[in-house]
Design a protein around this motif. Structure first.
Motif, PDB file in Angstrom:
ATOM      1  N   LYS A   3       0.827  -1.198   0.000  1.00  5.74           N
ATOM      2  CA  LYS A   3       0.000   0.000   0.000  1.00  5.74           C
ATOM      3  C   LYS A   3       0.868   1.258   0.000  1.00  5.74           C
ATOM      4  O   LYS A   3       0.633   2.182  -0.777  1.00  5.74           O
ATOM      5  CB  LYS A   3      -0.920  -0.003   1.221  1.00  5.74           C
ATOM      6  CG  LYS A   3      -1.807   1.212   1.315  1.00  5.74           C
ATOM      7  CD  LYS A   3      -2.628   1.206   2.594  1.00  5.74           C
ATOM      8  CE  LYS A   3      -3.397   2.511   2.718  1.00  5.74           C
ATOM      9  NZ  LYS A   3      -3.886   2.736   4.054  1.00  5.74           N
ATOM     10  N   HIS A   4       1.896   1.267   0.859  1.00  2.41           N
ATOM     11  CA  HIS A   4       2.787   2.420   0.927  1.00  2.41           C
ATOM     12  C   HIS A   4       3.554   2.604  -0.388  1.00  2.41           C
ATOM     13  O   HIS A   4       3.738   3.739  -0.847  1.00  2.41           O
ATOM     14  CB  HIS A   4       3.768   2.286   2.093  1.00  2.41           C
ATOM     15  CG  HIS A   4       3.120   2.385   3.427  1.00  2.41           C
ATOM     16  ND1 HIS A   4       2.538   3.533   3.902  1.00  2.41           N
ATOM     17  CD2 HIS A   4       2.943   1.458   4.407  1.00  2.41           C
ATOM     18  CE1 HIS A   4       2.047   3.333   5.110  1.00  2.41           C
ATOM     19  NE2 HIS A   4       2.271   2.070   5.443  1.00  2.41           N
ATOM     20  N   LEU A   5       3.986   1.516  -0.980  1.00  3.82           N
ATOM     21  CA  LEU A   5       4.708   1.612  -2.254  1.00  3.82           C
ATOM     22  C   LEU A   5       3.808   2.136  -3.371  1.00  3.82           C
ATOM     23  O   LEU A   5       4.237   2.941  -4.199  1.00  3.82           O
ATOM     24  CB  LEU A   5       5.300   0.250  -2.636  1.00  3.82           C
ATOM     25  CG  LEU A   5       6.477  -0.209  -1.787  1.00  3.82           C
ATOM     26  CD1 LEU A   5       6.856  -1.642  -2.146  1.00  3.82           C
ATOM     27  CD2 LEU A   5       7.668   0.716  -1.956  1.00  3.82           C
ATOM     28  N   ARG A   6       2.553   1.700  -3.377  1.00  7.55           N
ATOM     29  CA  ARG A   6       1.612   2.214  -4.375  1.00  7.55           C
ATOM     30  C   ARG A   6       1.381   3.714  -4.198  1.00  7.55           C
ATOM     31  O   ARG A   6       1.339   4.470  -5.170  1.00  7.55           O
ATOM     32  CB  ARG A   6       0.289   1.470  -4.300  1.00  7.55           C
ATOM     33  CG  ARG A   6       0.343   0.071  -4.862  1.00  7.55           C
ATOM     34  CD  ARG A   6      -1.039  -0.580  -4.857  1.00  7.55           C
ATOM     35  NE  ARG A   6      -0.970  -1.977  -5.132  1.00  7.55           N
ATOM     36  CZ  ARG A   6      -0.848  -2.512  -6.341  1.00  7.55           C
ATOM     37  NH1 ARG A   6      -0.765  -1.725  -7.376  1.00  7.55           N
ATOM     38  NH2 ARG A   6      -0.798  -3.817  -6.499  1.00  7.55           N
ATOM     39  N   GLU A   7       1.233   4.136  -2.943  1.00  2.13           N
ATOM     40  CA  GLU A   7       1.056   5.568  -2.674  1.00  2.13           C
ATOM     41  C   GLU A   7       2.276   6.353  -3.121  1.00  2.13           C
ATOM     42  O   GLU A   7       2.148   7.420  -3.727  1.00  2.13           O
ATOM     43  CB  GLU A   7       0.800   5.793  -1.174  1.00  2.13           C
ATOM     44  CG  GLU A   7      -0.544   5.293  -0.703  1.00  2.13           C
ATOM     45  CD  GLU A   7      -0.704   5.326   0.807  1.00  2.13           C
ATOM     46  OE1 GLU A   7       0.284   5.665   1.526  1.00  2.13           O
ATOM     47  OE2 GLU A   7      -1.808   5.001   1.287  1.00  2.13           O
ATOM     48  N   ARG A   8       3.452   5.834  -2.837  1.00  2.00           N
ATOM     49  CA  ARG A   8       4.695   6.507  -3.247  1.00  2.00           C
ATOM     50  C   ARG A   8       4.804   6.561  -4.768  1.00  2.00           C
ATOM     51  O   ARG A   8       5.215   7.576  -5.331  1.00  2.00           O
ATOM     52  CB  ARG A   8       5.900   5.767  -2.646  1.00  2.00           C
ATOM     53  CG  ARG A   8       7.213   6.380  -2.971  1.00  2.00           C
ATOM     54  CD  ARG A   8       7.397   7.708  -2.253  1.00  2.00           C
ATOM     55  NE  ARG A   8       8.720   8.200  -2.556  1.00  2.00           N
ATOM     56  CZ  ARG A   8       8.964   9.425  -2.993  1.00  2.00           C
ATOM     57  NH1 ARG A   8       7.997  10.289  -3.122  1.00  2.00           N
ATOM     58  NH2 ARG A   8      10.183   9.783  -3.270  1.00  2.00           N
ATOM     59  N   LEU A   9       4.426   5.487  -5.427  1.00  2.00           N
ATOM     60  CA  LEU A   9       4.459   5.449  -6.891  1.00  2.00           C
ATOM     61  C   LEU A   9       3.527   6.497  -7.477  1.00  2.00           C
ATOM     62  O   LEU A   9       3.882   7.194  -8.433  1.00  2.00           O
ATOM     63  CB  LEU A   9       4.073   4.048  -7.384  1.00  2.00           C
ATOM     64  CG  LEU A   9       4.092   3.825  -8.884  1.00  2.00           C
ATOM     65  CD1 LEU A   9       5.494   4.027  -9.435  1.00  2.00           C
ATOM     66  CD2 LEU A   9       3.598   2.430  -9.214  1.00  2.00           C
ATOM     67  N   ILE A  10       2.354   6.647  -6.893  1.00  2.00           N
ATOM     68  CA  ILE A  10       1.408   7.668  -7.356  1.00  2.00           C
ATOM     69  C   ILE A  10       2.011   9.061  -7.184  1.00  2.00           C
ATOM     70  O   ILE A  10       1.913   9.906  -8.075  1.00  2.00           O
ATOM     71  CB  ILE A  10       0.056   7.530  -6.623  1.00  2.00           C
ATOM     72  CG1 ILE A  10      -0.662   6.259  -7.090  1.00  2.00           C
ATOM     73  CG2 ILE A  10      -0.806   8.756  -6.835  1.00  2.00           C
ATOM     74  CD1 ILE A  10      -1.886   5.903  -6.266  1.00  2.00           C
ATOM     75  N   GLU A  11       2.668   9.305  -6.034  1.00  2.00           N
ATOM     76  CA  GLU A  11       3.317  10.597  -5.805  1.00  2.00           C
ATOM     77  C   GLU A  11       4.382  10.872  -6.854  1.00  2.00           C
ATOM     78  O   GLU A  11       4.461  11.973  -7.402  1.00  2.00           O
ATOM     79  CB  GLU A  11       3.967  10.628  -4.419  1.00  2.00           C
ATOM     80  CG  GLU A  11       3.008  10.697  -3.268  1.00  2.00           C
ATOM     81  CD  GLU A  11       3.725  10.604  -1.923  1.00  2.00           C
ATOM     82  OE1 GLU A  11       4.977  10.720  -1.882  1.00  2.00           O
ATOM     83  OE2 GLU A  11       3.032  10.411  -0.916  1.00  2.00           O
TER      84      GLU A  11
END
Length: 114
Positions: free
Chosen positions: A46-54
């Motif tokens: 989840k955190h990696l997906r959020e970071r990827l979106i950023e």
């Protein structure tokens, strides 16, 4: 069935039951570890997906910023990215350790914000 055979049968049944209980405890411990690992991986994902979106949003912003610059400012930006000052104070000198220069950034991007 005589008493001795019956007693031996109960002993064997008790050993089998204890063996099954040990296996169940081991399986339960293994399952607990797997569930914990799964939860940790889901959180990390989840955190990696959020970071990827950023990162993707930042790249979109940068690409739209570069498209808004005039050709001359894009040339100044290229010179700046190669490690040289483009500001009127230090023009042409090398930027030490590629540190950012507020004056150069103002020359390149300044008017767009005004």
């Amino acid at each position: 069935m005589d008493k001795r055979t019956l007693y031996d049968e109960f002993d064997r049944l008790e050993e089998d039951t204890q063996g099954l209980v040990r296996k169940l405890v081991e399986m339960k411990q293994t399952m607990s570890k797997l569930i914990e690992t799964n939860v940790n991986l889901e959180m990390e994902n989840k955190h990696l997906r959020e970071r990827l979106i950023e990162i993707e949003e930042r790249q979109l912003e940068l690409s739209s910023t570069k498209q808004e610059l005039s050709k001359s400012r894009m040339n100044l930006e290229k010179i700046y990215e190669e490690g040289f000052h483009v500001c009127n104070i230090y023009y042409g000198s090398r930027r030490e350790n590629d540190e950012e220069c507020a004056f150069c950034l103002d020359v390149i991007y300044g008017e767009r914000n005004k």
